[in-house]
Design a protein around this motif. Structure first.
Motif, PDB file in Angstrom:
ATOM      1  N   ALA A  98       0.844  -1.193   0.000  1.00 19.68           N
ATOM      2  CA  ALA A  98       0.000   0.000   0.000  1.00 19.68           C
ATOM      3  C   ALA A  98       0.877   1.241   0.000  1.00 19.68           C
ATOM      4  O   ALA A  98       2.111   1.159   0.017  1.00 19.68           O
ATOM      5  N   SER A 101       1.793   5.716   3.895  1.00 15.60           N
ATOM      6  CA  SER A 101       1.027   6.022   5.101  1.00 15.60           C
ATOM      7  C   SER A 101       0.191   4.849   5.575  1.00 15.60           C
ATOM      8  O   SER A 101      -0.308   4.856   6.699  1.00 15.60           O
ATOM      9  N   GLU A 102       0.033   3.820   4.731  1.00 10.22           N
ATOM     10  CA  GLU A 102      -0.699   2.608   5.108  1.00 10.22           C
ATOM     11  C   GLU A 102       0.217   1.403   5.091  1.00 10.22           C
ATOM     12  O   GLU A 102      -0.232   0.270   4.906  1.00 10.22           O
ATOM     13  N   SER A 103       1.519   1.632   5.290  1.00 14.37           N
ATOM     14  CA  SER A 103       2.521   0.558   5.274  1.00 14.37           C
ATOM     15  C   SER A 103       3.346   0.555   6.547  1.00 14.37           C
ATOM     16  O   SER A 103       4.549   0.294   6.528  1.00 14.37           O
ATOM     17  N   GLN A 107       3.942   8.330  11.091  1.00 12.07           N
ATOM     18  CA  GLN A 107       3.608   9.592  10.464  1.00 12.07           C
ATOM     19  C   GLN A 107       3.870  10.770  11.402  1.00 12.07           C
ATOM     20  O   GLN A 107       3.942  10.604  12.625  1.00 12.07           O
ATOM     21  N   SER A 134       0.129   2.837  10.543  1.00  6.59           N
ATOM     22  CA  SER A 134      -1.048   2.014  10.250  1.00  6.59           C
ATOM     23  C   SER A 134      -0.792   1.146   9.029  1.00  6.59           C
ATOM     24  O   SER A 134       0.002   1.493   8.148  1.00  6.59           O
ATOM     25  N   GLY A 135      -1.493   0.031   8.974  1.00  6.01           N
ATOM     26  CA  GLY A 135      -1.406  -0.859   7.826  1.00  6.01           C
ATOM     27  C   GLY A 135      -2.335  -2.033   7.990  1.00  6.01           C
ATOM     28  O   GLY A 135      -3.014  -2.176   9.009  1.00  6.01           O
ATOM     29  N   SER A 145      -6.636  -4.750  10.171  1.00  4.90           N
ATOM     30  CA  SER A 145      -5.876  -3.510  10.314  1.00  4.90           C
ATOM     31  C   SER A 145      -5.016  -3.577  11.565  1.00  4.90           C
ATOM     32  O   SER A 145      -5.371  -4.213  12.557  1.00  4.90           O
ATOM     33  N   ARG A 147      -2.687  -0.802  13.991  1.00  2.00           N
ATOM     34  CA  ARG A 147      -2.357   0.598  14.259  1.00  2.00           C
ATOM     35  C   ARG A 147      -1.457   0.642  15.489  1.00  2.00           C
ATOM     36  O   ARG A 147      -1.832   0.131  16.555  1.00  2.00           O
ATOM     37  N   ASP A 250       3.686   9.666   1.029  1.00 10.71           N
ATOM     38  CA  ASP A 250       2.672   9.397   0.023  1.00 10.71           C
ATOM     39  C   ASP A 250       2.854  10.343  -1.149  1.00 10.71           C
ATOM     40  O   ASP A 250       3.277  11.490  -0.989  1.00 10.71           O
ATOM     41  N   SER A 298      -2.292   7.135  -3.384  1.00  7.02           N
ATOM     42  CA  SER A 298      -3.217   7.171  -2.260  1.00  7.02           C
ATOM     43  C   SER A 298      -4.282   6.100  -2.435  1.00  7.02           C
ATOM     44  O   SER A 298      -4.573   5.655  -3.543  1.00  7.02           O
ATOM     45  N   TYR A 299      -4.893   5.719  -1.314  1.00  5.91           N
ATOM     46  CA  TYR A 299      -5.843   4.615  -1.306  1.00  5.91           C
ATOM     47  C   TYR A 299      -6.917   4.799  -2.377  1.00  5.91           C
ATOM     48  O   TYR A 299      -7.567   5.833  -2.453  1.00  5.91           O
TER      49      TYR A 299
END
Length: 404
Positions: A98, A101-103, A107, A134-135, A145, A147, A250, A298-299
Motif C-alpha cells: 500500500a 502512510s498505510e505501510s 507519520q 497504520s497498515g 488492520s 495501528r 505518500d 493514495s488509497y
C-alpha cells in the motif's frame, strides 16, 4: 480470555493518552463511592469497575517531522521506528502492499486547534503528541488492520480497569504491558479487537488490531502484540542508526475517482521500465532515491508514483511522477492543447503531450506540470522545477513497458 463489552457509549480512541486520562477520571470518580465487586485480572493488584466512555469529533491536520514542539520525532527517527516495527512482526505475517502512510510508516503528529473544547476534562494536550503507523497485516488468509502509536511519556502506570485490561505483565526491566482481547458493539455492529499498551519509563507504545464481527479472526495473537509494543527500538530515547534515510511519503494523486489499486507485481514492472529509460534519458542526473522505486498512490487511486530530488547542472529540484490509466477520452481532443495556459503537441503515434505551470504550487512544490497520454490510455504525469529537460521527460514517459 475475551471480554465482551456492549455499552451505549464509545471509549475515546484518538490516542492512548486519552484512554489513560479517561481511566484517571474513572478512578477519581470511584474513590468516594462504594463500588460493586469486580473480577480479578491477572497481574493487577487492584481492579476498578468500568466507567462510561464518550466520543467526540475534532478537526486536525498533519504536521511535519522535526517539529520543535516534539523534538524526539525527527524524520530519521520515524524511519528507524518504522523499520523496527516491521521487523518485529512474526515472520509469517505479511504487510499489505500500500501507500507509505498505510505501510506501517510512523507519520508526523496530528496538529489540533489549541482552543478546541473536548469536554469531560480532556484537553488537546491529552490527545496529541503521538506518532502513528497504520497498515493491514495478514496471515493464513486472515487480514486485519494494525495501528501502532508511540509518544513521549513520563507518567505513572494507571490502575487496571475492568473492560480495558484482561492481563497485565511486568517485564524484567520494569516495563508494564497491558493487553486486551475483546468484542465491542456499537450501533449494532460487533468488532473483535486486540490491544496492547506498553508503559516504558519514557514512552507509551500502543498497538490495536481490529476486524468487524464478533467471531472474526485476527492474524496477530495477544502475546504477539505484547512483543511488538515492548520492542525497545520503539522508545523515544532509542538511538537512530547513522545514515538512516527519511521515511517514504505518500505521492499526491491527481485522480478524483477511486479505481482498483495496482498490484505489487505491476508497480514493480512499471518501476523497472521507468528505471531503464531514466538511464537513457537522464544519463548524468543523480537522484536521492531510484526513480523506479515506485509506491502505490493514495488509497483507491489506482496509480504508481514516486518523488525524488534530482541533481542537475542548474541545481537540485524535486521531480514527481505518477502513472495511471486515463478514463476520460476528452484528453484526446485537440482542443485540450489549445486551452489557456496549456501547451500541447500530438505526435504521429497518437500520444498527447500537454504542459502547464501550476500557479497554485507553494513552498518547495514543483510548479511545472507535464502530462503524457500514451496511445494505450496510460497517462504519465510529472511535476518538476528548473533544470529538468521537457523533451527528456517525454522520452521517459514513452518508455517501453509503461502501458497499463
Amino acid at each position: 480470555m475475551r471480554t465482551k463489552m456492549r455499552r451505549g457509549g464509545v471509549w475515546i480512541d484518538v490516542a492512548v493518552v486519552a484512554a489513560v486520562v479517561a481511566v484517571g477520571m474513572v478512578v477519581a470518580g470511584v474513590t468516594n463511592h462504594p463500588q460493586p465487586d469486580v473480577e480479578a485480572i491477572p497481574g493487577c493488584e487492584v481492579v476498578f469497575p468500568a466507567g462510561e466512555g464518550f466520543s467526540f469529533t475534532i478537526g486536525s491536520y498533519m504536521g511535519t517531522y522535526d517539529n520543535p514542539d516534539y523534538p524526539w520525532l525527527t524524520a530519521a527517527k520515524a524511519s528507524a521506528m518504522s523499520d523496527a516495527l516491521i521487523e518485529s512482526l512474526p515472520t509469517d505475517v505479511e504487510l499489505e502492499f500500500a501507500a507509505p502512510s498505510e505501510s506501517l510508516v510512523f507519520q508526523p503528529m496530528d496538529i489540533y486547534p489549541k482552543d478546541a473544547t473536548i469536554g469531560n476534562g480532556i484537553t488537546v494536550e491529552d490527545i496529541g503528541g503521538d506518532s502513528t503507523a497504520s497498515g493491514v497485516v495478514g496471515r493464513g488468509g486472515t487480514d486485519a488492520s494494525l495501528r501502532v502509536s508511540a509518544e513521549a511519556w513520563d507518567g505513572e502506570v494507571p490502575p487496571c480497569t475492568e473492560g480495558r485490561v484482561d492481563e497485565r505483565t511486568t517485564l524484567p526491566d520494569g516495563t508494564v504491558v497491558d493487553t486486551l482481547d475483546a468484542v465491542s458493539e456499537y450501533d449494532g455492529v460487533s468488532t473483535h479487537h486486540r490491544t496492547a499498551i506498553a508503559y516504558f519509563a519514557d514512552t507509551l507504545v500502543s498497538a490495536r488490531t481490529t476486524s468487524e464481527g464478533e467471531d472474526s479472526a485476527l492474524p496477530l495473537e495477544v502475546d504477539e502484540l505484547r512483543d511488538i509494543v515492548s520492542n525497545p527500538e520503539l522508545r523515544v530515547s532509542a538511538q537512530v542508526p547513522d545514515g538512516t534515510p527519511p521515511p517514504r511519503h505518500d505521492c499526491r494523486s491527481s485522480r478524483e475517482n477511486p479505481v482498483p489499486p495496482l498490484s505489487k507485481d505491476v508497480v514493480e514492472r512499471l518501476g523497472a521500465a521507468l528505471a531503464d529509460q531514466w538511464a537513457i534519458s537522464f544519463p548524468a542526473a543523480r537522484t536521492d532515491r531510484p526513480i523506479g522505486d515506485l509506491v502505490p498512490g493514495s488509497y483507491g487511486s489506482g496509480s504508481a508514483c514516486n518523488r525524488v530530488n534530482v541533481e542537475t547542472p542548474a541545481g537540485t529540484t524535486e521531480l514527481t511522477v505518477e502513472i495511471s490509466v486515463e478514463e476520460n477520452t476528452e484528453w484526446r481532443d485537440a482542443e485540450v492543447s489549445d486551452s489557456p495556459g496549456v501547451s500541447g503537441t500530438t505526435p504521429p503515434d497518437g500520444t498527447v503531450v500537454t504542459g502547464w505551470t501550476d500557479e497554485f504550487a507553494s513552498g518547495d512544490q514543483p510548479s511545472e506540470r507535464l502530462r503524457v497520454l500514451r496511445p494505450s490510455n496510460t497517462v504519465v504525469q510529472f511535476g518538476f522545477g528548473d533544470g529538468i529537460d521537457v523533451d527528456s521527460l517525454v522520452d521517459l514517459a514513452s518508455a517501453p513497458g509503461l502501458d497499463l
